[in-house]
Design a protein around this motif. Structure first.
Motif: not given
Length: 399
Positions: A86-88, A116-122, A124-132, A379-385
């Motif tokens: 999980d991402l935090r 609203e800003l946290l949703e956008l942050f989340a 962005l973080m979901a996209l970078e999950a492989p790097l974390v 906890k950052v929700p998953e997002w797979n656009p």
């Protein structure tokens, strides 16, 4: 600001552009995130369309306020990966509130819905999950930055920016090299008590996270020392070390062990999120409300917020009442101070195992290993656009 309803930050209007199939990481940029979030603003219409797309250079008018007068502020945050994958994020809304405070000090836009800003942050973080990374002490560092993009040249009719940009980029492992400095004897960092340069003063901007506050940090640091220990006043009170808050651990005459850090009252030190969190945990333990999350913290402790001078630190070293010293902040989490150079003399600071307990507690909460009962770890929700999504892309023009 202008008598009209200004558009808020709206996460649902996000426009996403994926990396092209031909994307290649530029040499030297391997540690940086692949994506960035941008949200423009102008004082007539408010916040424009949020966009997440490939990381790229920014361009400004040569007379933009950020270039002419350093009209910019920022935050430092981290994304962690748990053992379960999980991402935090750690208390992200605290950082958003502090960014608002800094922005207001500069005449930049300072109103938005943190959710609203946290949703956008989340996203962005979901996209970078492989790097974390998921190793202890590792992280993906997040740098939200807000700056004036409109012309800021000369004396304006008012102090407020006409146009601004909020953007967020990421990079790997800021502070990892100092992670082991809380481990024990001989691991603490070396500080140079700096008298040649003044970082902040009462009534200034030391308590805001402005870009202009940090330009002198590197030039003032002496070779062989991790950071400068900033001093102020004729008494040589300490304020921050580098860009982190500072605590000393001192034995009081009544038998209590005191955790002393500088007060926020005079506006010299930054109100650190890590600082605030440590104070909350120690205070609840001291008052018997809730035990410290990791065993080993004495019961007879107290938190004190007041000025600390270098002569007091030296006296504590000499008479044995100084039991340790540490710095804390998003970048470093918690680091032990091993020695201080002051007026030509080096003073050895004793190590203290409580510093490692505090560090392990903070990193445990941040990485989801410890539940402190306050929802500090988001906890950052998953997002797979897939492909471009969101509202049609807007053309945002200056007003």
């Amino acid at each position: 600001m202008n008598g009209h309803n200004l558009a808020p930050i709206n996460a649902s209007s996000l426009f996403f552009t994926p990396l092209p199939p031909s994307h290649i990481v530029p040499p030297g940029k391997e540690s940086h995130g692949r994506y960035m979030l941008t949200i423009p603003w102008n004082r007539v219409s408010g916040w424009g369309q949020p966009k997440i797309g490939p990381r790229q250079d920014l361009s400004f008018d040569p007379l933009a306020g950020v270039l002419q007068y350093a009209v910019t502020c920022f935050e430092g945050m981290k994304c962690y990966k748990t053992e379960q994958g999980d991402l935090r994020l750690f208390r992200p809304k605290k950082n958003f509130d502090r960014l608002k405070r800094s922005a207001s000090r500069l005449g930049l836009p300072s109103e938005w819905d943190n959710d609203e800003l946290l949703e956008l942050f989340a996203k962005l973080m979901a996209l970078e999950a492989p790097l974390v990374p998921n190793t202890d002490g590792s992280n993906l560092y997040i740098r939200p930055t807000l700056l004036e993009t409109s012309e800021g040249f000369g004396i304006k009719e008012d102090a407020f920016a006409a146009e601004a940009l909020l953007y967020v980029v990421t990079t790997l492992n800021l502070g990892l090299g100092l992670y082991g400095s809380a481990e024990g004897e001989g691991k603490g960092i070396k500080l140079d008590a700096c008298k040649e340069f003044i970082r902040a003063w009462p009534g200034g901007t030391g308590s805001y996270k402005l870009g202009a506050n940090y330009g002198t940090v590197n030039i003032s640091k002496k070779p062989g020392y991790a950071m400068s220990l900033w001093l102020h006043g004729q008494e040589d009170f300490i304020s921050e070390a580098g860009a982190m808050n500072v605590f000393i651990i001192k034995q009081a005459e009544d038998g209590f062990l005191e955790f002393i850090t500088m007060s926020l009252n005079n506006g010299i030190v930054l109100p650190g999120v890590t600082r605030e969190s440590i104070i909350e945990l120690l205070t609840e333990h001291a008052e018997g409300e809730k035990d410290f999350p990791i065993d080993g913290m004495p019961k007879k402790i107290r938190v004190v917020q007041r000025d600390i001078s270098m002569p007091e630190i030296i006296k504590g070293v000499e008479d044995g009442t100084l039991k340790g010293m540490f710095g804390c902040g998003t970048g470093v989490v918690v680091v032990q101070v091993g020695e201080i150079r002051y007026q030509g003399t080096t003073y050895k600071i004793p190590s203290n195992p409580l510093i490692k307990i505090i560090r392990d507690t903070m990193t445990g909460i941040q990485r989801g290993k410890i539940d402190e009962g306050r929802d500090w770890s988001f906890k950052v929700p998953e997002w797979n656009p897939e492909g471009k999504e969101g509202q049609p892309e807007e053309e945002v023009t200056a007003a």
